[in-house]
Structures are given as C-alpha cells and as structure tokens.
Design a protein around this motif. Structure first.
Motif, mmCIF file in Angstrom:
data_model
loop_
_atom_site.group_PDB
_atom_site.id
_atom_site.type_symbol
_atom_site.label_atom_id
_atom_site.label_comp_id
_atom_site.label_asym_id
_atom_site.label_seq_id
_atom_site.Cartn_x
_atom_site.Cartn_y
_atom_site.Cartn_z
ATOM 1 N N HIS A 1 3.374 0.252 3.067
ATOM 2 C CA HIS A 1 3.000 -0.718 4.088
ATOM 3 C C HIS A 1 2.691 -2.042 3.401
ATOM 4 O O HIS A 1 2.071 -2.060 2.331
ATOM 5 C CB HIS A 1 1.758 -0.265 4.849
ATOM 6 C CG HIS A 1 1.964 0.969 5.661
ATOM 7 N ND1 HIS A 1 0.980 1.479 6.473
ATOM 8 C CD2 HIS A 1 3.016 1.810 5.791
ATOM 9 C CE1 HIS A 1 1.415 2.559 7.076
ATOM 10 N NE2 HIS A 1 2.655 2.792 6.665
ATOM 11 N N VAL A 2 3.115 -3.128 4.024
ATOM 12 C CA VAL A 2 2.807 -4.476 3.542
ATOM 13 C C VAL A 2 2.246 -5.267 4.724
ATOM 14 O O VAL A 2 2.927 -5.422 5.751
ATOM 15 C CB VAL A 2 4.051 -5.179 2.964
ATOM 16 C CG1 VAL A 2 3.727 -6.626 2.604
ATOM 17 C CG2 VAL A 2 4.589 -4.421 1.755
ATOM 18 N N ALA A 3 1.021 -5.722 4.574
ATOM 19 C CA ALA A 3 0.408 -6.547 5.624
ATOM 20 C C ALA A 3 1.134 -7.884 5.682
ATOM 21 O O ALA A 3 1.422 -8.492 4.649
ATOM 22 C CB ALA A 3 -1.077 -6.754 5.322
ATOM 23 N N GLU B 1 0.872 -1.171 0.000
ATOM 24 C CA GLU B 1 0.000 0.000 0.000
ATOM 25 C C GLU B 1 0.910 1.223 0.000
ATOM 26 O O GLU B 1 1.742 1.383 0.904
ATOM 27 C CB GLU B 1 -0.890 0.002 1.233
ATOM 28 C CG GLU B 1 -1.770 1.229 1.325
ATOM 29 C CD GLU B 1 -2.539 1.323 2.636
ATOM 30 O OE1 GLU B 1 -3.316 2.273 2.761
ATOM 31 O OE2 GLU B 1 -2.351 0.468 3.517
ATOM 32 N N VAL B 2 0.781 2.075 -1.009
ATOM 33 C CA VAL B 2 1.578 3.289 -1.088
ATOM 34 C C VAL B 2 0.916 4.337 -0.193
ATOM 35 O O VAL B 2 -0.218 4.746 -0.437
ATOM 36 C CB VAL B 2 1.680 3.814 -2.535
ATOM 37 C CG1 VAL B 2 2.518 5.074 -2.583
ATOM 38 C CG2 VAL B 2 2.230 2.743 -3.459
ATOM 39 N N ILE B 3 1.616 4.738 0.838
ATOM 40 C CA ILE B 3 1.100 5.746 1.764
ATOM 41 C C ILE B 3 1.460 7.130 1.265
ATOM 42 O O ILE B 3 0.640 8.045 1.263
ATOM 43 C CB ILE B 3 1.653 5.520 3.188
ATOM 44 C CG1 ILE B 3 1.310 4.112 3.689
ATOM 45 C CG2 ILE B 3 1.163 6.603 4.152
ATOM 46 C CD1 ILE B 3 -0.170 3.788 3.730
ATOM 47 N N LYS B 4 2.704 7.292 0.819
ATOM 48 C CA LYS B 4 3.158 8.591 0.334
ATOM 49 C C LYS B 4 4.320 8.389 -0.628
ATOM 50 O O LYS B 4 5.165 7.523 -0.418
ATOM 51 C CB LYS B 4 3.595 9.462 1.512
ATOM 52 C CG LYS B 4 3.834 10.916 1.160
ATOM 53 C CD LYS B 4 4.161 11.700 2.412
ATOM 54 C CE LYS B 4 3.234 12.886 2.457
ATOM 55 N NZ LYS B 4 3.492 13.754 3.592
ATOM 56 N N VAL C 1 8.563 -9.377 12.700
ATOM 57 C CA VAL C 1 7.410 -10.023 13.306
ATOM 58 C C VAL C 1 6.395 -8.950 13.664
ATOM 59 O O VAL C 1 6.720 -7.983 14.352
ATOM 60 C CB VAL C 1 7.807 -10.784 14.598
ATOM 61 C CG1 VAL C 1 6.594 -11.383 15.284
ATOM 62 C CG2 VAL C 1 8.834 -11.858 14.285
ATOM 63 N N GLY C 2 5.169 -9.117 13.184
ATOM 64 C CA GLY C 2 4.124 -8.157 13.511
ATOM 65 C C GLY C 2 2.963 -8.244 12.552
ATOM 66 O O GLY C 2 2.883 -9.162 11.733
ATOM 67 N N GLU C 3 2.090 -7.257 12.647
ATOM 68 C CA GLU C 3 0.909 -7.220 11.794
ATOM 69 C C GLU C 3 1.226 -6.709 10.397
ATOM 70 O O GLU C 3 0.572 -7.074 9.429
ATOM 71 C CB GLU C 3 -0.181 -6.315 12.403
ATOM 72 C CG GLU C 3 -0.688 -6.777 13.758
ATOM 73 C CD GLU C 3 0.161 -6.252 14.919
ATOM 74 O OE1 GLU C 3 0.537 -5.061 14.929
ATOM 75 O OE2 GLU C 3 0.462 -7.065 15.819
ATOM 76 N N LYS C 4 2.218 -5.811 10.303
ATOM 77 C CA LYS C 4 2.602 -5.267 9.007
ATOM 78 C C LYS C 4 4.044 -4.802 9.038
ATOM 79 O O LYS C 4 4.645 -4.646 10.106
ATOM 80 C CB LYS C 4 1.688 -4.118 8.587
ATOM 81 C CG LYS C 4 1.811 -2.861 9.420
ATOM 82 C CD LYS C 4 0.854 -1.789 8.902
ATOM 83 C CE LYS C 4 0.808 -0.603 9.858
ATOM 84 N NZ LYS C 4 -0.136 0.427 9.393
ATOM 85 N N LEU C 5 4.595 -4.616 7.840
ATOM 86 C CA LEU C 5 5.925 -4.037 7.661
ATOM 87 C C LEU C 5 5.747 -2.665 7.039
ATOM 88 O O LEU C 5 4.904 -2.466 6.159
ATOM 89 C CB LEU C 5 6.780 -4.919 6.755
ATOM 90 C CG LEU C 5 7.046 -6.329 7.272
ATOM 91 C CD1 LEU C 5 7.724 -7.175 6.205
ATOM 92 C CD2 LEU C 5 7.902 -6.282 8.535
ATOM 93 N N VAL C 6 6.553 -1.719 7.498
ATOM 94 C CA VAL C 6 6.509 -0.346 7.002
ATOM 95 C C VAL C 6 7.892 0.000 6.470
ATOM 96 O O VAL C 6 8.891 -0.171 7.176
ATOM 97 C CB VAL C 6 6.118 0.642 8.130
ATOM 98 C CG1 VAL C 6 6.240 2.081 7.669
ATOM 99 C CG2 VAL C 6 4.718 0.342 8.629
#
Length: 152
Positions: free
Chosen positions: A47-49, A35-38, A99-104
């Motif tokens: 962001h990548v889930a 997902e392109v945030i900016k 490890v987590g819900e998403k990578l930024v």
C-alpha cells in the motif's frame, strides 16, 4: 563506500518482515514509503498512501508511481519464492486515473523457473473504501545468483 544494500540474507525468500527491513535501507523506497502488507508464497501486497508529491499535473497518481508499485508487487511476489531478484522487463497497462486515499498493488507469480520468474500484478486506487482498478502489469523477473563462498 558502497551504495549496495546487501540482500544475501534473503536468498531463501523475501518475507513480509525482512522486505520491510530492506526497504527501510533503500533510498527510493524511503521516498515512496510503501507499506508491505504481505509477501509470501508467490504473492505480495503493498500500500502507498497518496500524497501531492506522487501526482501529475491533473492531480492523479503519476504513471511512474503506478508503474513502480506494479513492478514492486511482481518482483516481491517472485522474491518470496526465489530470494534476491531484479526485474528484467515489465509491461504496464494504465486503465484509469489513480485517484484516492491510497494505491494498492498485488503481485502474483504465474510461473517460477530456476533463473526466470513470470509474474503479474494489479494496482488499485482506493476511494471511500472501494478499490478501483487503475493498472495491470506482467513482468519477467531474473533470479540473482550469488557466487558460493570461496569462488570468484
């Protein structure tokens, strides 16, 4: 039939909107689903889930996924200034498990030239709303020169 996705309309710089449109036509991006945030003024954030198919045998984000996010953040930050670009080289330092819900991923242009742009990026794993630094990268990005109309 060509597999090339035209980026000619992005010569003046990638934006959040036109980058998301380009990614929708790119097979690997369709798999990764960023997902392109900016994407503007020498900065990019994506962001990548996290999903099971992005992990390695310990359940962490695979290093290749983290590398792709770091590379993309650098290239997209550079593209926001130069338009069509490709990565010439990057160095990735993995600092901890993804490890987590998403990578930024966040990328920043360090120096911009006519043909080469140097960028850096950071990748974070988000767990319970908190960012944890998992990688840093530097990249050399090449600006693609398209021939002018009527030249070969």
């Amino acid at each position: 039939m060509s597999n090339v996705v035209s980026t000619a309309k992005f010569q003046d710089g990638l934006t959040t909107e036109n980058l998301q449109a380009l990614l929708s036509k790119t097979p690997f991006a369709a798999f990764l689903k960023p997902e392109v945030i900016k994407c503007e003024n020498g900065f990019a954030e994506l962001h990548v889930a996290m999903r099971r198919d992005l992990t390695q045998h310990h359940g962490f984000a695979h290093g290749a996924v983290i590398g792709c996010i770091a590379d993309s953040a650098c290239a997209w930050a550079a593209g926001s200034l130069a338009g069509d670009v490709v990565t010439a080289a990057y160095t990735l330092h993995l600092l901890g498990p993804g490890v987590g819900e998403k990578l930024v991923g966040r990328g920043y242009v360090v120096q911009s030239g006519k043909t080469i742009i140097v960028a850096r990026s950071e990748v974070f794993a988000v767990r319970a709303g908190k960012e944890h630094l998992v990688a840093v990268a530097t990249a050399t990005i090449s600006v693609i020169k398209r021939p002018s109309a009527g030249t070969v």
